[in-house]
Motif scaffolding. Structure first.
Motif, PDB file in Angstrom:
ATOM      1  N   ILE A  84      17.781  -2.202  27.727  1.00 60.23           N
ATOM      2  CA  ILE A  84      18.698  -2.333  26.592  1.00 60.23           C
ATOM      3  C   ILE A  84      18.932  -0.949  25.998  1.00 60.23           C
ATOM      4  O   ILE A  84      17.985  -0.204  25.744  1.00 60.23           O
ATOM      5  CB  ILE A  84      18.104  -3.257  25.514  1.00 60.23           C
ATOM      6  CG1 ILE A  84      17.821  -4.641  26.097  1.00 60.23           C
ATOM      7  CG2 ILE A  84      19.044  -3.366  24.311  1.00 60.23           C
ATOM      8  CD1 ILE A  84      17.026  -5.533  25.175  1.00 60.23           C
ATOM      9  N   VAL A  85      20.175  -0.596  25.794  1.00 62.78           N
ATOM     10  CA  VAL A  85      20.517   0.697  25.174  1.00 62.78           C
ATOM     11  C   VAL A  85      21.313   0.421  23.907  1.00 62.78           C
ATOM     12  O   VAL A  85      22.370  -0.219  23.960  1.00 62.78           O
ATOM     13  CB  VAL A  85      21.324   1.592  26.131  1.00 62.78           C
ATOM     14  CG1 VAL A  85      21.659   2.913  25.444  1.00 62.78           C
ATOM     15  CG2 VAL A  85      20.552   1.832  27.417  1.00 62.78           C
ATOM     16  N   LEU A  86      20.796   0.887  22.787  1.00 64.05           N
ATOM     17  CA  LEU A  86      21.486   0.738  21.506  1.00 64.05           C
ATOM     18  C   LEU A  86      22.217   2.029  21.187  1.00 64.05           C
ATOM     19  O   LEU A  86      21.611   3.101  21.162  1.00 64.05           O
ATOM     20  CB  LEU A  86      20.480   0.413  20.400  1.00 64.05           C
ATOM     21  CG  LEU A  86      21.029   0.307  18.975  1.00 64.05           C
ATOM     22  CD1 LEU A  86      22.033  -0.832  18.861  1.00 64.05           C
ATOM     23  CD2 LEU A  86      19.885   0.131  17.973  1.00 64.05           C
ATOM     24  N   HIS A  87      23.521   1.921  20.938  1.00 59.28           N
ATOM     25  CA  HIS A  87      24.343   3.084  20.608  1.00 59.28           C
ATOM     26  C   HIS A  87      24.721   3.011  19.127  1.00 59.28           C
ATOM     27  O   HIS A  87      25.312   2.031  18.673  1.00 59.28           O
ATOM     28  CB  HIS A  87      25.617   3.094  21.455  1.00 59.28           C
ATOM     29  CG  HIS A  87      25.365   3.237  22.922  1.00 59.28           C
ATOM     30  ND1 HIS A  87      25.280   4.464  23.555  1.00 59.28           N
ATOM     31  CD2 HIS A  87      25.171   2.296  23.894  1.00 59.28           C
ATOM     32  CE1 HIS A  87      25.050   4.283  24.843  1.00 59.28           C
ATOM     33  NE2 HIS A  87      24.982   2.979  25.079  1.00 59.28           N
ATOM     34  N   THR A  88      24.383   4.043  18.379  1.00 59.73           N
ATOM     35  CA  THR A  88      24.736   4.112  16.961  1.00 59.73           C
ATOM     36  C   THR A  88      25.401   5.461  16.671  1.00 59.73           C
ATOM     37  O   THR A  88      24.865   6.276  15.916  1.00 59.73           O
ATOM     38  CB  THR A  88      23.500   3.919  16.067  1.00 59.73           C
ATOM     39  OG1 THR A  88      22.513   4.907  16.406  1.00 59.73           O
ATOM     40  CG2 THR A  88      22.902   2.532  16.238  1.00 59.73           C
ATOM     41  N   PRO A  89      26.575   5.720  17.254  1.00 56.44           N
ATOM     42  CA  PRO A  89      27.244   7.010  17.044  1.00 56.44           C
ATOM     43  C   PRO A  89      27.663   7.195  15.592  1.00 56.44           C
ATOM     44  O   PRO A  89      28.104   6.243  14.938  1.00 56.44           O
ATOM     45  CB  PRO A  89      28.464   6.939  17.976  1.00 56.44           C
ATOM     46  CG  PRO A  89      28.698   5.479  18.177  1.00 56.44           C
ATOM     47  CD  PRO A  89      27.356   4.827  18.114  1.00 56.44           C
ATOM     48  N   GLU A  90      27.523   8.406  15.100  1.00 58.30           N
ATOM     49  CA  GLU A  90      27.860   8.718  13.710  1.00 58.30           C
ATOM     50  C   GLU A  90      29.322   8.401  13.435  1.00 58.30           C
ATOM     51  O   GLU A  90      30.227   8.842  14.140  1.00 58.30           O
ATOM     52  CB  GLU A  90      27.602  10.203  13.434  1.00 58.30           C
ATOM     53  CG  GLU A  90      27.779  10.606  11.982  1.00 58.30           C
ATOM     54  CD  GLU A  90      26.652  10.093  11.095  1.00 58.30           C
ATOM     55  OE1 GLU A  90      26.904   9.917   9.884  1.00 58.30           O
ATOM     56  OE2 GLU A  90      25.536   9.896  11.605  1.00 58.30           O
ATOM     57  N   GLY A  91      29.560   7.592  12.389  1.00 53.26           N
ATOM     58  CA  GLY A  91      30.910   7.281  11.975  1.00 53.26           C
ATOM     59  C   GLY A  91      31.640   6.299  12.873  1.00 53.26           C
ATOM     60  O   GLY A  91      32.849   6.096  12.709  1.00 53.26           O
ATOM     61  N   GLN A  92      30.926   5.679  13.831  1.00 51.39           N
ATOM     62  CA  GLN A  92      31.559   4.731  14.734  1.00 51.39           C
ATOM     63  C   GLN A  92      30.793   3.405  14.724  1.00 51.39           C
ATOM     64  O   GLN A  92      29.671   3.314  14.223  1.00 51.39           O
ATOM     65  CB  GLN A  92      31.619   5.291  16.148  1.00 51.39           C
ATOM     66  CG  GLN A  92      32.430   6.584  16.268  1.00 51.39           C
ATOM     67  CD  GLN A  92      32.476   7.065  17.704  1.00 51.39           C
ATOM     68  OE1 GLN A  92      32.648   6.295  18.639  1.00 51.39           O
ATOM     69  NE2 GLN A  92      32.338   8.376  17.869  1.00 51.39           N
TER      70      GLN A  92
END
Length: 223
Positions: A84-92
């Motif tokens: 599982i890969v969690l993506h939390t890009p800044e401002g997105q």
């Protein structure tokens, strides 16, 4: 209207550890996946709503809610965390990718922090939005409401007695933020066209500790 319960997590606890119940919600620990999802007559099925309490320092809160999201995704999908890969890009808009036997599957994620609470909504089916707002007296609430909540909400707030206005403002603000997150938008000033677009999702109130207002935004559907 039914209040949506929040499943509270202990910061840093694994999915096999059952934290104690917390005000406004319930612990969930080792519940089976079918019972970890919101399921009610308002058709919120398929969405997990989780939260962390007692983390007022923002960076610590971010780490804690991300860990909780990963644990919840593992419990819901039956996959080990390394798939599982969690993506939390800044401002997105945050999202997760699950490495399933049939290929990568997307999970929609929404996150909100305020005060000492952090919340997340997780859906394996469709976009989702969530927001938590600390209830407080705002001296210049009226121009803020006019700019961001629109004339109808501002008029409704102005008609309320002062003691109840702070909670109503927090609830209205939280609803707007949840709708924006559902659409993947940043906070913008109110406009008639924008308001019509935001109306395309359903909002349900969250059961939170006293002093907080929160809203879950879901795809349109019959209630």
């Amino acid at each position: 209207m039914t209040m949506i319960p929040v499943q509270w997590r202990l910061a840093g606890a694994s999915s096999s550890v059952a934290p104690p119940s917390a005000p406004g919600g319930q612990g969930f620990g080792g519940l089976p996946a079918s019972r970890r999802l919101v399921a009610n007559s308002c058709a919120a099925d398929g969405v997990a709503v989780i939260g962390i309490q007692g983390q007022p320092e923002r960076e610590a809160a971010r780490r804690a809610i991300r860990e909780a999201i990963m644990a919840e995704l593992a419990a819901l999908s039956g996959l080990p965390p390394q798939r599982i890969v969690l993506h939390t890009p800044e401002g997105q808009v945050p999202y997760a990718l699950l490495d399933t036997a049939s290929g990568q599957q997307r999970a929609w994620v929404a996150i909100s922090h305020d005060g000492a609470l952090s919340l997340a909504a997780i859906s394996l089916q469709a976009p989702v939005g969530i927001d938590v707002t600390l209830v407080m007296d705002i001296p210049d609430w009226e121009p803020v409401a006019r700019d961001y909540l629109g004339p109808e909400v501002t008029a409704a707030l102005a008609a309320l007695p002062a003691p109840g206005r702070a909670e109503a403002f927090a609830r209205a603000w939280s609803e707007r933020e949840a709708r924006l997150k559902y659409l993947g938008r940043e906070l913008i000033e109110w406009s008639a066209d924008g308001d019509a677009e935001l109306a395309g999702c359903r909002c349900l109130p969250l059961a939170l500790p006293e002093g907080y207002a929160g809203v879950l935004a879901l795809p349109p559907g019959t209630s």
